[in-house]
Write a protein that holds these residues in place. Structure first.
Motif, mmCIF file in Angstrom:
data_model
loop_
_atom_site.group_PDB
_atom_site.id
_atom_site.type_symbol
_atom_site.label_atom_id
_atom_site.label_comp_id
_atom_site.label_asym_id
_atom_site.label_seq_id
_atom_site.Cartn_x
_atom_site.Cartn_y
_atom_site.Cartn_z
ATOM 1 N N ARG A 214 43.610 50.036 34.631
ATOM 2 C CA ARG A 214 43.652 51.302 35.374
ATOM 3 C C ARG A 214 43.734 51.084 36.878
ATOM 4 N NH1 ARG A 214 40.911 55.469 32.721
ATOM 5 N NH2 ARG A 214 39.777 55.958 34.612
ATOM 6 N N HIS A 215 43.702 49.823 37.307
ATOM 7 C CA HIS A 215 43.628 49.522 38.739
ATOM 8 C C HIS A 215 44.828 48.710 39.198
ATOM 9 C CE1 HIS A 215 39.434 50.104 37.423
ATOM 10 N NE2 HIS A 215 39.262 50.641 38.629
ATOM 11 N N GLN A 216 45.088 48.763 40.502
ATOM 12 C CA GLN A 216 45.972 47.781 41.128
ATOM 13 C C GLN A 216 45.095 46.869 41.970
ATOM 14 O OE1 GLN A 216 49.436 50.239 42.596
ATOM 15 N NE2 GLN A 216 50.420 49.056 40.977
ATOM 16 N N TYR A 217 45.481 45.597 42.028
ATOM 17 C CA TYR A 217 44.602 44.557 42.592
ATOM 18 C C TYR A 217 45.191 43.957 43.866
ATOM 19 C CZ TYR A 217 41.810 44.799 38.389
ATOM 20 O OH TYR A 217 40.995 45.250 37.387
ATOM 21 N N PHE A 218 44.293 43.580 44.764
ATOM 22 C CA PHE A 218 44.714 43.051 46.062
ATOM 23 C C PHE A 218 43.815 41.877 46.464
ATOM 24 C CE2 PHE A 218 45.887 47.428 45.688
ATOM 25 C CZ PHE A 218 47.177 47.468 46.179
ATOM 26 N N THR A 219 44.450 40.854 47.010
ATOM 27 C CA THR A 219 43.732 39.721 47.593
ATOM 28 C C THR A 219 43.583 39.990 49.084
ATOM 29 O OG1 THR A 219 44.677 38.183 45.991
ATOM 30 C CG2 THR A 219 43.882 37.242 48.068
ATOM 31 N N ARG A 220 42.353 39.915 49.610
ATOM 32 C CA ARG A 220 42.188 40.170 51.037
ATOM 33 C C ARG A 220 42.313 38.856 51.809
ATOM 34 N NH1 ARG A 220 36.876 42.149 52.150
ATOM 35 N NH2 ARG A 220 36.495 40.251 53.309
ATOM 36 N N ALA A 221 43.266 38.838 52.734
ATOM 37 C CA ALA A 221 43.469 37.637 53.556
ATOM 38 C C ALA A 221 42.708 37.733 54.865
ATOM 39 C CB ALA A 221 44.957 37.454 53.838
ATOM 40 N N HIS B 272 47.639 32.066 40.823
ATOM 41 C CA HIS B 272 46.997 33.356 41.050
ATOM 42 C C HIS B 272 45.788 33.219 41.970
ATOM 43 C CE1 HIS B 272 44.505 36.916 39.938
ATOM 44 N NE2 HIS B 272 45.675 37.497 39.990
ATOM 45 N N LEU B 273 45.675 34.103 42.955
ATOM 46 C CA LEU B 273 44.545 34.100 43.886
ATOM 47 C C LEU B 273 43.510 35.127 43.441
ATOM 48 C CD1 LEU B 273 46.436 34.024 47.319
ATOM 49 C CD2 LEU B 273 45.348 32.108 46.118
ATOM 50 N N PRO B 274 42.245 34.921 43.831
ATOM 51 C CA PRO B 274 41.218 35.899 43.454
ATOM 52 C C PRO B 274 41.519 37.280 44.046
ATOM 53 C CG PRO B 274 40.252 33.997 44.587
ATOM 54 C CD PRO B 274 41.734 33.834 44.640
ATOM 55 N N SER B 275 41.097 38.317 43.340
ATOM 56 C CA SER B 275 41.237 39.682 43.847
ATOM 57 C C SER B 275 39.961 40.072 44.571
ATOM 58 C CB SER B 275 41.467 40.654 42.689
ATOM 59 O OG SER B 275 42.621 40.293 41.968
ATOM 60 N N THR C 257 48.644 41.798 44.305
ATOM 61 C CA THR C 257 48.572 40.774 43.266
ATOM 62 C C THR C 257 48.487 41.399 41.869
ATOM 63 O OG1 THR C 257 47.409 38.760 42.594
ATOM 64 C CG2 THR C 257 46.041 40.554 43.365
ATOM 65 N N PHE C 258 48.675 40.576 40.870
ATOM 66 C CA PHE C 258 48.532 41.022 39.483
ATOM 67 C C PHE C 258 47.071 40.845 39.062
ATOM 68 C CE2 PHE C 258 52.784 38.999 39.723
ATOM 69 C CZ PHE C 258 53.583 40.065 39.391
ATOM 70 N N PRO C 259 46.577 41.675 38.130
ATOM 71 C CA PRO C 259 45.269 41.362 37.552
ATOM 72 C C PRO C 259 45.365 40.072 36.730
ATOM 73 C CG PRO C 259 46.116 43.466 36.685
ATOM 74 C CD PRO C 259 47.170 42.896 37.583
ATOM 75 N N ARG C 260 44.407 39.166 36.918
ATOM 76 C CA ARG C 260 44.443 37.880 36.212
ATOM 77 C C ARG C 260 44.451 38.073 34.692
ATOM 78 N NH1 ARG C 260 43.866 32.634 37.026
ATOM 79 N NH2 ARG C 260 42.936 31.415 35.358
#
Ligand SMILES: [Zn+2]
Length: 297
Positions: free
Chosen positions: A271-278, A226-229, A188-191
């Motif tokens: 500085r980070h890449q973001y991920f939503t955990r399903a 957008h979903l939460p990271s 995902t993208f950072p919000r």
């Protein structure tokens, strides 16, 4: 999750399967995180379900290649070796266009593919590779691309089917065994990044609902969906490999990466890449993870 002693297996290496749609999704989408995990010794495999044949390519890039697909797959091989991806699996579908475009009616395109068959192919790769962590697109496919949405749906179903012996049982006669991966993430993208981008586009006098060469990118919709990271992976030390892999996809870069001062600034801030955990489903008020392998034994 079974511990190694419970399953009588030697301690397993860390393995990750990434399921995307186009040659370049891996680099543009999460190249920093891939470079980091590969350098940390994670065995990374990538499913790229289409050949990228519908991508717009300037004629100069086609020199020495028989087709757009040949060029795009060559660019993918370059990016995979730059990032340290161990295994690239292509399904060979034709890519689809954005929603509502005629490319989506082509009989060979991914959008027209039989969903059960594609899930089966992903299940087979999960059973063969036995990855603890799987990453794919979010439900909106990042920015609404039909091929991304298709890969989100099929990979999510495959994640839950691979451990069920009643699903695709014909695969289990060839030495493959069922396997349940531990974690499923959506890239995902950072919000905050999306908020800044929408604001910047408005400031430039652009309509954030109609961006890009074909005016079919709706950044406001991306923000609204957008979903939460749940995980942020620090990739600040991996921008070199990330940029080099993105540079492999020269036919898709216009302008070249990092020429835009805003993009350079965003890199410094984010500085980070973001991920939503399903899966496992996130709990309320769960602290942010910093490693996709957190809790994997
Ligand atoms: Zn894509």
């Amino acid at each position: 999750m079974k511990s190694p002693s419970e399953s009588n297996q030697p301690p397993a290496a860390r393995r990750m399967l990434i399921a995307f749609a186009h040659p370049d999704d891996e680099s543009f989408g999460m190249g920093g995180a891939i470079a980091r995990y590969a350098q940390e010794g994670v065995d990374i495999s990538l499913i790229c379900s289409t050949n990228g044949d519908v991508g717009t390519v300037d004629p100069e890039h086609l020199n020495g290649f028989g087709s757009v697909a040949d060029l795009r797959l060559n660019e993918l091989r370059c990016a995979a070796s730059t990032l340290g991806i161990h295994d690239v699996i292509t399904f060979g579908y034709r890519d689809s266009g954005m929603m509502g475009t005629p490319e989506n009616n082509h009989p060979d395109c991914l959008w027209q593919a039989d969903e059960t068959a594609v899930i089966g192919r992903i299940v087979q790769e999960i059973r063969r590779l036995r990855p603890q962590v799987i990453v794919t697109f979010d439900p909106y496919g990042g920015y609404g691309h039909p091929d991304h949405i298709f890969m989100h749906r099929t990979t999510t179903k495959a994640f839950h089917a691979a451990g069920d012996p009643a699903q695709y049982p014909e695969q289990l006669t060839n030495g493959l065994q069922v396997f349940s991966p531990s974690k499923l993430y959506y890239n995902t993208f950072p919000r905050a990044w999306l908020l800044v981008r929408v604001w910047m586009e408005r400031l430039r006098g652009h309509d954030p609902r109609h961006l890009g060469k074909n005016k079919d990118l709706d950044l406001q919709e991306v923000l609204d969906r957008h979903l939460p990271s749940h995980a942020q992976v620090d990739v600040s030390a991996y921008h070199g490999a990330w940029d080099a892999a993105s540079g492999c996809h020269a036919s898709q870069l216009n302008p070249r990466p990092n020429r835009n001062p805003l993009d350079r600034l965003m890199r410094l801030v984010f500085r980070h890449q973001y991920f939503t955990r399903a899966w496992p489903e996130p709990r309320d008020h769960e602290p942010m993870e910093h490693d996709l392998f957190d809790g994997v034994e």
